[in-house]
Design a protein around this motif. Structure first.
Motif, PDB file in Angstrom:
ATOM      1  N   ASP A  95       0.818  -1.206   0.000  1.00  0.00           N
ATOM      2  CA  ASP A  95       0.000   0.000   0.000  1.00  0.00           C
ATOM      3  C   ASP A  95       0.856   1.262   0.000  1.00  0.00           C
ATOM      4  O   ASP A  95       0.622   2.195  -0.780  1.00  0.00           O
ATOM      5  N   MET A  96       1.869   1.303   0.855  1.00  0.00           N
ATOM      6  CA  MET A  96       2.656   2.513   1.028  1.00  0.00           C
ATOM      7  C   MET A  96       3.755   2.684  -0.012  1.00  0.00           C
ATOM      8  O   MET A  96       4.126   3.811  -0.356  1.00  0.00           O
ATOM      9  N   TYR A  97       4.306   1.574  -0.537  1.00  0.00           N
ATOM     10  CA  TYR A  97       5.456   1.660  -1.445  1.00  0.00           C
ATOM     11  C   TYR A  97       5.214   1.038  -2.820  1.00  0.00           C
ATOM     12  O   TYR A  97       6.006   1.250  -3.734  1.00  0.00           O
ATOM     13  N   GLY A  98       4.170   0.233  -2.971  1.00  0.00           N
ATOM     14  CA  GLY A  98       3.922  -0.429  -4.242  1.00  0.00           C
ATOM     15  C   GLY A  98       4.742  -1.691  -4.439  1.00  0.00           C
ATOM     16  O   GLY A  98       4.828  -2.202  -5.566  1.00  0.00           O
ATOM     17  N   ILE A  99       5.327  -2.224  -3.384  1.00  0.00           N
ATOM     18  CA  ILE A  99       6.117  -3.460  -3.476  1.00  0.00           C
ATOM     19  C   ILE A  99       5.167  -4.651  -3.514  1.00  0.00           C
ATOM     20  O   ILE A  99       4.230  -4.742  -2.708  1.00  0.00           O
ATOM     21  N   LEU A 100       5.389  -5.572  -4.450  1.00  0.00           N
ATOM     22  CA  LEU A 100       4.526  -6.730  -4.631  1.00  0.00           C
ATOM     23  C   LEU A 100       5.153  -7.958  -3.980  1.00  0.00           C
ATOM     24  O   LEU A 100       6.373  -8.156  -4.061  1.00  0.00           O
ATOM     25  N   PHE A 101       4.321  -8.797  -3.363  1.00  0.00           N
ATOM     26  CA  PHE A 101       4.804  -9.983  -2.663  1.00  0.00           C
ATOM     27  C   PHE A 101       4.228 -11.228  -3.311  1.00  0.00           C
ATOM     28  O   PHE A 101       3.026 -11.501  -3.215  1.00  0.00           O
TER      29      PHE A 101
END
Length: 240
Positions: free
Chosen positions: A159-165
Motif C-alpha cells: 500500500d505505502m510503497y507499491g512493493i509486490l509480494f
C-alpha cells in the motif's frame, strides 16, 4: 545468549553461499541478502536450532531515492536540521556546523528495499534482514507461510510503497481508501496528495477532487535569537 559478533559469524558460516553481506550497527546485526533467496533464508532462520527466529517483529519498505543527497533546502537552517544521509567531513569555516562540512553519500544500490526485523526468544537475539528490489521489478517472495503476521506487514508495504509480494493470498491496500492512486511513503509522493475527499450533499456521497493545497517545502524548526525569547532563555516565563 549469543553475542552479536557470534551471531554474525554463525550467519556468515551458514549462508556464505548466498552472496550476502553482514554489518553490525548499534549492537544489532544487519544482513543484506539477494531477494531471490529471501524465502529460503527466512525459513532457515526460523527452523535452524542455531537461530530459531520464531517471531517476525516488523516488515517494512524503504525508499532510498533521496538517500545520500543534501539536506533540506532552506536559507536559514541549512545543515542544522534533520540529516538526509549527510556525513560530516573536513574542516570548513563557511559551514553552519563549525569546523565541519557536509559530504553527500553516494548511493548506487536499488531504490527500494524490504526490511525484516526478527526476534529469537529462545536465544534472546535480534536480526535485521534487508533485500533490495529494483524499481522496474518490485516483486519479492512473500514470507506469510513462515510467519503469519507478515500478512498485514506485506499489505502495508504494498500500500505505502507499491512493493509486490509473490504468493501473498490477499494483497490489497490496507491503510488507504478504495481506489487510492499512488503510494504515500514514496519520496516523490506529494505531502498533500493528489486528491481530497468532500461530501457532496446533492449526490449524498463522498466525492474526490484534485487537491487545492499548494505544495511547499518543509524545513526544520529554526530557533530564533531575538527579543521575544530572551526572557525565556534566562529561565523566565515566556511572554504571551
Amino acid at each position: 545468549m549469543a553475542t552479536v559478533e557470534t551471531l554474525k559469524a554463525l550467519v556468515e558460516e551458514k549462508f556464505s553461499s548466498f552472496g550476502m553481506t553482514t554489518k553490525i550497527n548499534l549492537d544489532e546485526l544487519t544482513v543484506e541478502v539477494p531477494k531471490k533467496h529471501i524465502h529460503e533464508i527466512c525459513l532457515a532462520l526460523r527452523d535452524m536450532a542455531d537461530f530459531h527466529f520464531e517471531q517476525l517483529m516488523d516488515l517494512c519498505g524503504v525508499d532510498y531515492s533521496t538517500y545520500g543527497k543534501t539536506e533540506w533546502v532552506t536559507e536559514d537552517a541549512t545543515f542544522t536540521g534533520f540529516s538526509r544521509a549527510v556525513e560530516n567531513s573536513v574542516e570548513d569555516k563557511s559551514s553552519a556546523t563549525p569546523g565541519m562540512r557536509s559530504v553527500s553519500v553516494k548511493w548506487e544500490k536499488p531504490r527500494f528495499a524490504v526490511v525484516y526485523h526478527l526476534l529469537s526468544l529462545r536465544h534472546n537475539h535480534r536480526l535485521r534482514l534487508k533485500a533490495f528490489v529494483e524499481e522496474n521489478d518490485l516483486l519479492i517472495d512473500s514470507v506469510i507461510n513462515i510467519w503469519n503476521v507478515a500478512n498485514f506487514f506485506e499489505r502495508e508495504a504494498f500500500d505505502m510503497y507499491g512493493i509486490l509480494f509473490n504468493g501473498h493470498p490477499d494483497l490489497r491496500r490496507v491503510l488507504t481508501d478504495y481506489g487510492f492512486i499512488g503510494h504515500p511513503f514514496r519520496k516523490d509522493f506529494p505531502l498533500s496528495g493528489y486528491v481530497e475527499p468532500r461530501y457532496d450533499a446533492t449526490l449524498q456521497r463522498v466525492v474526490y477532487e484534485p487537491v487545492d493545497i499548494q505544495p511547499r517545502v518543509l524545513v526544520p524548526r529554526v530557533i530564533r535569537k531575538d527579543n521575544r525569547y530572551l526572557g525565556h532563555e534566562r529561565g523566565q516565563t515566556k511572554p504571551e
